[in-house]
Design a protein around this motif. Structure first.
Motif, PDB file in Angstrom:
ATOM      1  N   GLU A   1       0.837  -1.199   0.000  1.00 18.63           N
ATOM      2  CA  GLU A   1       0.000   0.000   0.000  1.00 18.63           C
ATOM      3  C   GLU A   1       0.880   1.260   0.000  1.00 18.63           C
ATOM      4  N   THR A   2       1.995   1.214   0.718  1.00 18.81           N
ATOM      5  CA  THR A   2       2.920   2.346   0.755  1.00 18.81           C
ATOM      6  C   THR A   2       3.510   2.601  -0.630  1.00 18.81           C
ATOM      7  N   GLN A   3       3.929   1.542  -1.320  1.00 19.08           N
ATOM      8  CA  GLN A   3       4.487   1.699  -2.661  1.00 19.08           C
ATOM      9  C   GLN A   3       3.451   2.276  -3.623  1.00 19.08           C
ATOM     10  N   ARG A   4       2.224   1.806  -3.513  1.00 18.78           N
ATOM     11  CA  ARG A   4       1.155   2.309  -4.384  1.00 18.78           C
ATOM     12  C   ARG A   4       0.898   3.795  -4.125  1.00 18.78           C
ATOM     13  N   ARG A   5       0.855   4.186  -2.864  1.00 21.57           N
ATOM     14  CA  ARG A   5       0.629   5.589  -2.504  1.00 21.57           C
ATOM     15  C   ARG A   5       1.765   6.467  -3.014  1.00 21.57           C
ATOM     16  N   GLN A   6       3.009   6.002  -2.829  1.00 22.64           N
ATOM     17  CA  GLN A   6       4.161   6.781  -3.283  1.00 22.64           C
ATOM     18  C   GLN A   6       4.161   6.931  -4.808  1.00 22.64           C
ATOM     19  N   ALA A   7       3.831   5.871  -5.524  1.00 26.33           N
ATOM     20  CA  ALA A   7       3.779   5.928  -6.983  1.00 26.33           C
ATOM     21  C   ALA A   7       2.717   6.926  -7.435  1.00 26.33           C
ATOM     22  N   ARG A   8       1.595   6.902  -6.777  1.00 25.84           N
ATOM     23  CA  ARG A   8       0.507   7.832  -7.089  1.00 25.84           C
ATOM     24  C   ARG A   8       0.963   9.289  -6.870  1.00 25.84           C
ATOM     25  N   GLU A   9       1.619   9.532  -5.756  1.00 23.10           N
ATOM     26  CA  GLU A   9       2.115  10.879  -5.448  1.00 23.10           C
ATOM     27  C   GLU A   9       3.140  11.348  -6.478  1.00 23.10           C
ATOM     28  N   LEU A  10       4.011  10.449  -6.918  1.00 23.28           N
ATOM     29  CA  LEU A  10       5.024  10.807  -7.910  1.00 23.28           C
ATOM     30  C   LEU A  10       4.379  11.133  -9.259  1.00 23.28           C
ATOM     31  N   LEU A  11       3.355  10.378  -9.642  1.00 24.30           N
ATOM     32  CA  LEU A  11       2.655  10.681 -10.887  1.00 24.30           C
ATOM     33  C   LEU A  11       1.930  12.028 -10.791  1.00 24.30           C
ATOM     34  N   GLU A  12       1.374  12.309  -9.615  1.00 25.15           N
ATOM     35  CA  GLU A  12       0.745  13.621  -9.412  1.00 25.15           C
ATOM     36  C   GLU A  12       1.780  14.734  -9.567  1.00 25.15           C
ATOM     37  N   LEU A  13       2.984  14.516  -9.043  1.00 23.69           N
ATOM     38  CA  LEU A  13       4.067  15.488  -9.161  1.00 23.69           C
ATOM     39  C   LEU A  13       4.432  15.741 -10.623  1.00 23.69           C
ATOM     40  N   SER A  14       4.332  14.715 -11.453  1.00 19.87           N
ATOM     41  CA  SER A  14       4.654  14.872 -12.873  1.00 19.87           C
ATOM     42  C   SER A  14       3.584  15.664 -13.617  1.00 19.87           C
ATOM     43  N   GLY A  15       2.418  15.839 -12.993  1.00 24.65           N
ATOM     44  CA  GLY A  15       1.318  16.574 -13.618  1.00 24.65           C
ATOM     45  C   GLY A  15       0.270  15.692 -14.251  1.00 24.65           C
ATOM     46  N   ALA A  16       0.396  14.374 -14.119  1.00 25.22           N
ATOM     47  CA  ALA A  16      -0.582  13.448 -14.698  1.00 25.22           C
ATOM     48  C   ALA A  16      -1.883  13.490 -13.904  1.00 25.22           C
TER      49      ALA A  16
ATOM     50  N   PRO B   1      -6.282  12.230 -14.642  1.00 24.40           N
ATOM     51  CA  PRO B   1      -6.397  11.487 -13.389  1.00 24.40           C
ATOM     52  C   PRO B   1      -5.370  10.361 -13.335  1.00 24.40           C
ATOM     53  N   ILE B   2      -5.354   9.656 -12.201  1.00 22.37           N
ATOM     54  CA  ILE B   2      -4.410   8.559 -11.998  1.00 22.37           C
ATOM     55  C   ILE B   2      -5.196   7.288 -11.667  1.00 22.37           C
ATOM     56  N   PHE B   3      -4.806   6.194 -12.321  1.00 19.51           N
ATOM     57  CA  PHE B   3      -5.447   4.901 -12.134  1.00 19.51           C
ATOM     58  C   PHE B   3      -4.436   3.925 -11.548  1.00 19.51           C
ATOM     59  N   GLU B   4      -4.920   2.966 -10.777  1.00 20.25           N
ATOM     60  CA  GLU B   4      -4.077   1.898 -10.244  1.00 20.25           C
ATOM     61  C   GLU B   4      -4.557   0.596 -10.851  1.00 20.25           C
ATOM     62  N   VAL B   5      -3.641  -0.142 -11.511  1.00 21.77           N
ATOM     63  CA  VAL B   5      -4.039  -1.359 -12.211  1.00 21.77           C
ATOM     64  C   VAL B   5      -3.036  -2.489 -12.010  1.00 21.77           C
ATOM     65  N   SER B   6      -3.548  -3.684 -12.212  1.00 25.80           N
ATOM     66  CA  SER B   6      -2.709  -4.868 -12.382  1.00 25.80           C
ATOM     67  C   SER B   6      -3.135  -5.491 -13.701  1.00 25.80           C
ATOM     68  N   SER B   7      -2.256  -5.456 -14.677  1.00 24.29           N
ATOM     69  CA  SER B   7      -2.579  -6.040 -15.972  1.00 24.29           C
ATOM     70  C   SER B   7      -2.685  -7.550 -15.885  1.00 24.29           C
ATOM     71  N   VAL B   8      -1.996  -8.159 -14.933  1.00 22.03           N
ATOM     72  CA  VAL B   8      -2.025  -9.607 -14.778  1.00 22.03           C
ATOM     73  C   VAL B   8      -3.345 -10.061 -14.148  1.00 22.03           C
ATOM     74  N   SER B   9      -3.726  -9.466 -13.024  1.00 20.06           N
ATOM     75  CA  SER B   9      -4.961  -9.879 -12.347  1.00 20.06           C
ATOM     76  C   SER B   9      -6.203  -9.211 -12.932  1.00 20.06           C
ATOM     77  N   GLY B  10      -6.012  -8.079 -13.597  1.00 20.59           N
ATOM     78  CA  GLY B  10      -7.144  -7.329 -14.155  1.00 20.59           C
ATOM     79  C   GLY B  10      -7.706  -6.274 -13.216  1.00 20.59           C
ATOM     80  N   ASP B  11      -7.186  -6.199 -11.989  1.00 21.61           N
ATOM     81  CA  ASP B  11      -7.679  -5.197 -11.035  1.00 21.61           C
ATOM     82  C   ASP B  11      -7.486  -3.790 -11.597  1.00 21.61           C
ATOM     83  N   GLY B  12      -8.543  -2.991 -11.538  1.00 23.72           N
ATOM     84  CA  GLY B  12      -8.492  -1.597 -11.961  1.00 23.72           C
ATOM     85  C   GLY B  12      -8.605  -1.371 -13.461  1.00 23.72           C
TER      86      GLY B  12
END
Length: 158
Positions: free
Chosen positions: A104-119, A121-132
Motif C-alpha cells: 500500500e505504501t508503494q502504491r501511494r508513493q507511486a501515485r504521489e510521484l505521478l501527481e508530481l509529474s502533472g498526470a 487522473p491517476i489509475f491503479e491497475v494490475s494487468s495480470v490480475s485485471g484489477d483496476g
C-alpha cells in the motif's frame, strides 16, 4: 477508444497493459520500436530513460488523444520530471502498474510521484490480475472515435 500513447521505463508494464486493454494474450516481449496496436502506441522504455529520445515521445503524442504515464509501483526509481506532463500537446493521465505486487505504501508513493509529474487522473491497475482495468477502460472510451484499418494481426510497426 481514444488514441493513446504509453510512456514509461523499461519493464514498467506498457506492453502488458496494451495487451490487456485490447483483450490479447499476455505474452512478455521487449518493445524495440514504436508499435501501434489498434489505437494504442506502445513505446520503448528507453525513450523515457534516455533524455535524448524525449523529443520522439512528444512528437509521437501529437497524433494521440491522450498520453498515459505508467509507473511500476515496485520500482525504486522515478524517471518523470516534476510537471513533465505539461510538455505534451495532449492530456496526460497516470497509471500505477503492478499493484498486485506492491505494498500500500508503494502504491501511494507511486501515485504521489505521478501527481508530481502533472498526470491527472491517476489509475491503479494490475494487468495480470485485471484489477483496476475496467475503470481505465471506461476512461479510455471515446464514442466519437472512428474505427481504423488494422493489419492481419491488429498491429504494425513504425
Amino acid at each position: 477508444m481514444k488514441k493513446i500513447i504509453l510512456v514509461g521505463t523499461v519493464a514498467c508494464g506498457k506492453t502488458t497493459l496494451c495487451q490487456r486493454i485490447h483483450g490479447m494474450e499476455l505474452v512478455y516481449k521487449k518493445t524495440q520500436a514504436l508499435e501501434v496496436v489498434n489505437e494504442t502506441i506502445d513505446t520503448p522504455g528507453e525513450y523515457l530513460e534516455h533524455r535524448a529520445f524525449l523529443r520522439n515521445l512528444m512528437t509521437t503524442a501529437v497524433d494521440a488523444d491522450l498520453v498515459l504515464f505508467l509507473l511500476d509501483a515496485t520500482q525504486e526509481r522515478f524517471m518523470y520530471s516534476p510537471g513533465q506532463a505539461a510538455s505534451f500537446p495532449v492530456q496526460v493521465a497516470g497509471v500505477v502498474t503492478k499493484t498486485d505486487l506492491a505494498s500500500e505504501t508503494q502504491r501511494r508513493q507511486a501515485r504521489e510521484l505521478l501527481e508530481l509529474s502533472g498526470a491527472s487522473p491517476i489509475f491503479e491497475v494490475s494487468s495480470v490480475s485485471g484489477d483496476g482495468i475496467n475503470g481505465l477502460l471506461e476512461f479510455l472510451k471515446d464514442e466519437a472515435a472512428q474505427s481504423g484499418t488494422e493489419t492481419d494481426n491488429g498491429r504494425f510497426l513504425y
